[in-house]
Design an enzyme around this catalytic site. Structure first.
Site: not given
Length: 363
Positions: A208-209
């Site tokens: 996740l980013h």
């Protein structure tokens, strides 16, 4: 005949590696094209940069601009100023940019202002989401490029809609898949695998980013809770992106089955993907690799610039509402996930087609 190959961030390294190897192979038998590898330094941590160069057999950069971190504007400006100095000293015949990071856009603009043609690898992909910095970079880069190398038929259609003629568009395939297929037999188990009691096929890989998922503490906490519950207590291996790490520091605690690890080198990360139950991500590139490896992929985004991974491959868009993850994971556990196929020209020969096209253009 000198070509500048621009790399600045982790996704770029996987895309330039096979192109460099093909250029080297043609040089060895008398090819006239020469290249200058320019690393902008956009990713400067060894885990995000140096490890990839070593594992993928990429030569040391001829020039490292050493830009480092900063805001979008600061980083872009520094890259432009430093690349301009390089071109004032020695001009190339072509600037080859890949993907959609700040380095791609910045060097494309700089080269054009020095009257150097720009070729864009992975041109024409669109998410339609202007809140993503990468989408702005794609639009700007494609608007000023001379030559376009595309991964899919839909990318070519996007370019033609803007008035770009067919003779400037080359449907070549996906260089990331060249890299994956070249290294598939070299993938290696990370050292931490046994330490955490992990078993092949019995864990998830999570990345996740994107701002929509990680910039708010509450939103990230809700998403990790949904991943934890939906995965039915199977371990979720979570390499931490620097952007995500900042928000994680504000969380009181993590679900017990979320295993935080450092960013992984290429060979170790893709071993994890290849041997996982499924991937839960908001990345674009990972959806391509998962598709080719036949691994179910759940993408926590509302849109994707890689629709072929959804239409043909193993990927499905889940959205950014954590509540939508549970039903998708239930289908996965019920054995109802689609098998998926491999998109056209994702065959490991993309770099050959790109270099042949460059020879045709320049020579």
């Amino acid at each position: 005949m000198l070509i500048d190959i621009i790399a600045g961030a982790r996704p770029n390294f996987m895309k330039i590696s096979p192109i460099i190897h093909e250029l080297q192979a043609r040089q060895a038998v008398g090819g006239r094209l020469r290249f200058r590898l320019i690393h902008t330094g956009q990713h400067y941590d060894a885990r995000m940069s140096g490890d990839f160069f070593a594992q993928l057999g990429i030569p040391e950069p001829d020039i490292n601009l050493g830009v480092g971190s900063g805001t979008q504007a600061e980083q872009t400006a520094e890259i432009m100023m430093r690349y301009e100095r390089v071109l004032r000293d020695t001009q190339s015949k072509l600037c080859l940019v890949v993907g959609d990071v700040n380095s791609t856009m910045a060097c494309a603009i700089t080269a054009q202002k020095q009257h150097i043609d720009v070729a864009h690898v992975e041109a024409g992909i669109r998410s339609g989401d202007w809140s993503m910095p990468e989408e702005i970079n794609r639009l700007v880069t494609d608007s000023i490029s001379n030559w376009f190398f595309t991964t899919s038929a839909s990318a070519g259609a996007n370019l033609r809609k803007t008035g770009i003629s067919n003779d400037r568009i080359f449907f070549v395939g996906n260089t990331m898949i060249d890299t994956l297929l070249h290294n598939i037999g070299k993938l290696r188990k990370p050292l931490f695998f046994e330490e955490h009691g992990l078993k092949e096929g019995q864990y998830f890989v999570t990345t996740l980013h994107r701002p929509a998922n990680v910039d708010g503490t509450e939103k990230l906490a809700d998403m990790l809770h949904a991943i934890s519950v939906g995965s039915r207590d199977l371990p979720c291996v979570f390499p931490i992106h620097p952007r995500t790490a900042k928000t994680l520091q504000s969380l009181a605690e993590l679900p017990k089955n979320i295993i935080l690890i450092d960013p992984q080198p290429y060979l170790e990360f893709n071993w994890l993907v290849k041997n996982s139950r499924a991937v839960i991500t908001d990345s674009g590139g990972i959806t391509e690799e998962a598709t080719v490896m036949g691994i179910p992929c759940l993408t926590l985004r509302e849109t994707t610039e890689r629709p072929e991974t959804v239409d043909i491959g193993t990927n499905k868009l889940i959205g950014t509402n954590p509540k939508d993850l549970q039903p998708a994971l239930d289908r996965l556990f019920a054995g109802q996930w689609k098998k998926g196929g491999i998109p056209e020209k994702w065959d490991g020969k993309t770099s050959q087609r790109i270099v042949a096209a460059i020879e045709e253009i320049l020579l």
